[in-house]
Every structure is written in structure tokens, then in C-alpha cells.
Design an enzyme around this catalytic site. Structure first.
Site, short mmCIF file in Angstrom:
data_model
loop_
_atom_site.label_atom_id
_atom_site.label_comp_id
_atom_site.label_asym_id
_atom_site.label_seq_id
_atom_site.Cartn_x
_atom_site.Cartn_y
_atom_site.Cartn_z
N HIS A 101 1.76 -2.78 2.75
CA HIS A 101 2.95 -1.97 3.00
C HIS A 101 3.85 -2.84 3.87
O HIS A 101 3.36 -3.61 4.69
CB HIS A 101 2.66 -0.73 3.85
CG HIS A 101 1.66 0.24 3.31
ND1 HIS A 101 0.32 0.10 3.50
CD2 HIS A 101 1.84 1.40 2.65
CE1 HIS A 101 -0.31 1.14 2.95
NE2 HIS A 101 0.59 1.94 2.43
N ASP A 104 2.82 -2.92 7.45
CA ASP A 104 1.59 -3.63 7.85
C ASP A 104 1.89 -5.06 8.24
O ASP A 104 1.15 -5.66 9.01
CB ASP A 104 0.59 -3.75 6.69
CG ASP A 104 0.34 -2.45 5.98
OD1 ASP A 104 0.39 -1.41 6.63
OD2 ASP A 104 0.09 -2.51 4.75
#
Ligand code: XLS
Ligand code: NI
Ligand code: NI
Length: 435
Positions: A101, A104
Site C-alpha cells: 500500500h 506502507d
């Protein structure tokens, strides 16, 4: 330069089932050919960046337990150190794919523009590391559920400005996925749902989500992205109810909005369980509808009732999943993403590697078991026999007929059909011989 995070650990090798080395592969033998393809090509393992590197070990009752050298994750220097460690792990695990993501991999910026430029910078950094390695991006995705701005949804938010924020976010993540050669782009809508129907205009939210996904597809074609667009079903958690409840609900939704030829599904073991299904049920539903895209492999704790995202460890369950995947023609552009995290007490660097090695071994055993059942053909034979009645021309003709004529002919035959055993125990015993 090596970060030293995994100091003392060597790249994991296949040593066979009887090796005593806990850091060796016992079943995953990447080049071994199963049904004409290598295990590596069948399984297409991916590491989930969020669980392995971004999650800090907190739970609803307590804070971080991991204390990694790249914490706190609030500046780009440490984001790069985190990337260095991630690629060191990929080296130890024989070059799997990975998935991310945006949230992240880069610290949140003060503005969306800054967040996007950080995503560009870190994905360029990834690409420099991918140049001399056999590591690929299985999929990219946008985290539109953690930050407070998403609390009432992304594409389903009652505020159109949040819808626009979601568009700009997904656009940037699709751009980065294309740039990295990512094979899929995933949308999981943890906040696309509701806490209470009392404050929710469901029809309007669903229309907005349908339109949003159309724009995703339009943009995909505009930029010439050849990857698959996938939505990931989950019934609830974090929202009380999520619109992408399960595979069947997603398929109905995609058909309603005319997206069934453009979008497939990314199915997750733990989400299947939360929805009251088995994983093979979800795979079979997607496969039957030609919408099997990719899988998130993990497991839930059957007692806690949460999405515990544990690494898989149940060979019979995993075997049935791969059985249905193989029958459907394999994962193709998809893969096996370990959407799984360590237990909160597993704080050693070695735990992170061991978790993946074990999970890869479990999947390898599942795949081999599934392939053995396919080669033996027992389950297929049983199905052929069970439905054999439908092979006769008269039976087939019935499907092109109508109620009146079927009724008249049936009554004229005066036949009293007798029930046949489903032979479930015999078939379960058959499966046990392979697992
Ligand atoms: C959460 C989901 C999430 C998706 C990607 O339960 O599994 O991790 O896979 O957003
Ligand atoms: Ni999940
Ligand atoms: Ni997932």
C-alpha cells in the site's frame, strides 16, 4: 551495504522433508515441475509489505512490540532503510514478489502532493533494487482506511472532496504500479460500507463506488496498463458491514455496474472464514464466474473470530484451495500473497523469515497434494459419474425445453427416480489418502 538486520541468516535452500534445519525449505523446491510448470511459476509467492515491515506489533490493547531500526516510520531516510531490509528478506526467500500500500512504503506527507512525490521517490528506489534481482511487484494498492480522513469511506464517502482525494490517491498508486511493472492492482475497501444504516444512503454509496471503479478501469486503459484490476472481498472489519462482502456479492456488484469483464477478485482465506465460507468456496465461486484473479493466503484463528492474519499452516485446507485453483487453470497473472503477520511476541528478525519459509512449505505441500489428486483423477471421475445422467441427449434437450413439455413427458414415462448416495464419506476418505 547490508543493514545487518538479518545477521547470521543465509538464503533459504531446499533440503527435503527430513532436514532438521528450521530455516531450510522442506517442501518448497522452486524448480520442481508439478503438472508441467515449476512450483515457483504455480505459486508466485508474494510478501505483504504492510504486515512484514509496516506493522509495528500493536493490538487493540497494547502498543508496538517490534522496535525495528526503521521505526518511527515518519521520514524518508528510514523508509529507505525499511526498503533495504525488505530486499534483504527477498534475497533470503529466493526472490518472491511483493505487494504494497502507499502508506506502507512512504511516510504520509503534509499534503497529498507531498505524499505522492514520496511514493514516486520510494518506488524509484524499489526499482533500483529490482534491477539486479528477480523480484517483481505482484500488486500495488492504496491504503484508504487507516488515516482519519477515510473514516466514513473513500469512494463511498458522503463528502465529495474525499471522493476526489481517493481518485487522486488511486491514480498515483496505479501510476506507481505501472511504473514498477506490477502485475495487478488491488482495491480493498475496508471503509466502503457502514457502521449504521441510520446515517447511510446505501444506493447512492454503491453508485459512487461503481462509478469510481469505472474510472479506475478507464484510467487503466488510458495509461496502457496491462495488469489485472482486482477487488478484494471482506464482509466486515474494520466496518460493521462492507459492500464487498464476499465473492458472490462482488460478482453481483460488478455485473450490476457492467464491470464483470474488466475486474476480477483477489480472495483471502481469512476473509472467506469471516464471511462464513471456506476458502475453496470463494475460489470456486470466482472460478465458476471466470473472475479468479489472485489470492491472499493466510488463516484465521477459528476461536477468536477476528481477521487474525496468521501464516497458513493447515495442509488439508490449503490443498483444497490449490485443487480449485489448478482446476480453474492456475493463478496466471495472480499469485499467492502472504497477507499474514507474525504474532505479537515473535519479535526476532529470524521469526519473519521462518514464518515465510513455513508458509511457502505449507503451500508447496498443498500444491503437490492438489496436483496428485488431479493426476489421479478420482474426484473428477466421481463428478463425471455423479452427473452422468445429464450426458444423455434427452436430458440435455430438457434444458432447451419448457415446464409444460417436461412435465408431460415425465408423467408419460411414469418413472419413479430413486435417490443416489452422495458418497461424501467415501470421497473424504479418498482426499485423506492424499493429504
Ligand atoms: C485487510 C486486507 C488488506 C488488503 C489490501 O483485511 O486483507 O490487507 O489485502 O488492502
Ligand atoms: Ni485481510
Ligand atoms: Ni488481503
Amino acid at each position: 551495504m547490508n543493514t545487518g538486520f538479518f545477521e547470521g541468516l543465509k538464503p533459504a535452500k531446499f533440503e527435503g522433508a527430513y532436514s532438521n534445519d528450521p530455516m531450510a525449505f522442506h517442501h518448497y523446491n522452486s524448480d520442481e515441475i508439478i503438472l508441467g510448470k515449476s512450483m515457483k511459476e504455480h505459486l508466485r509467492f508474494a510478501v505483504a509489505y504492510w504486515h512484514s515491515f509496516a506493522w509495528e506489533g500493536g493490538d487493540p490493547f497494547g502498543g508496538p512490540t517490534f522496535e525495528r531500526p526503521w521505526h518511527p516510520q515518519d521520514e524518508m531516510g528510514r523508509a529507505k532503510m525499511k526498503a533495504d531490509v525488505a530486499f534483504e528478506m527477498f534475497d533470503l526467500l529466493q526472490n518472491p514478489f511483493f505487494c504494497w500500500h502507499d502508506a506502507d512504503v512512504r511516510p504520509e506527507g503534509d499534503t497529498l502532493a507531498q505524499s505522492i512525490s514520496r511514493l514516486d521517490e520510494i518506488t524509484d528506489y524499489f526499482m533500483s533494487k529490482m534491477e539486479n534481482r528477480d523480484v517483481g511487484l505482484l500488486w500495488g494498492t492504496a491504503n484508504m482506511f487507516s488515516h482519519r480522513r477515510w473514516m466514513s469511506g473513500a469512494s463511498t464517502n458522503p463528502d465529495p472532496e474525499i471522493f476526489a482525494y481517493a481518485v487522486a490517491t488511486v491514480k498515483s498508486c496505479m501510476d506507481a504500479t505501472l511504473k514498477m511493472g506490477g502485475q495487478n492492482y488491488v482495491l480493498w475497501g475496508g471503509r466502503e460500507g457502514y457502521e449504521t444504516l441510520l446515517n447511510t444512503n446505501m444506493g447512492r454509496e454503491l453508485d459512487h463506488m461503481g462509478r469510481f471503479l469505472h474510472m479506475v478501469v478507464e484510467y487503466k486503459h488510458k495509461i496502457g496498463y496491462k495488469g489485472q484490476i482486482l477487488v478484494e472481498p471482506k464482509p466486515q472489519e474494520p466496518s460493521k458491514h462492507q459492500y464487498d462482502y464476499d465473492a458472490a456479492t462482488c460478482i453481483g456488484f460488478l455485473r450490476k455496474y457492467g464491470l464483470e469483464n474488466e475486474i476480477k477478485l483477489n480472495l483471502e482465506q481469512g476473509h472467506a472464514i469471516l464471511a462464513g465460507h471456506s476458502f475453496e468456496h470463494e475460489i470456486a465461486v470466482a472460478a465458476t464466474n471466470g473472475m479468479l484473479g489472485s489470492i491472499d493466503m493466510n488463516r484465521n484463528d477459528y476461536q477468536s473470530g477476528w481477521d487474525t492474519d496468521q501464516f497458513p499452516n493447515n495442509v488439508p485446507e490449503v490443498a483444497l484451495c490449490y485443487y480449485h485453483i489448478l482446476k480453474a487453470g492456475g493463478l496466471v497473472q495472480g499469485g499467492t500473497n502472504f497477507d499474514a503477520k507474525l504474532r505479537r511476541q515473535s519479535i526476532d528478525a529470524q521469526d519473519l523469515i521462518a514464518a515465510h519459509i513455513g508458509a511457502m512449505d505449507i503451500c508447496a505441500r498443498g500444491l503437490k497434494t492438489a496436483a496428485a489428486m488431479i493426476e489421479d483423477g478420482g474426484l473428477e471421475d466421481m463428478l463425471t459419474k455423479r452427473y452422468a445422467g445429464w450426458d444423455s441427449p434427452e436430458a440435455k434437450a430438457m434444458l432447451d425445453s419448457d415446464f409444460t413439455s417436461i412435465s408431460e413427458k415425465f408423467l408419460a414415462r411414469g418413472h419413479d427416480p430413486q435417490p443416489q448416495s452422495g458418497r461424501q464419506e467415501i470421497i473424504e476418505n479418498y482426499v485423506s489418502r492424499f493429504v
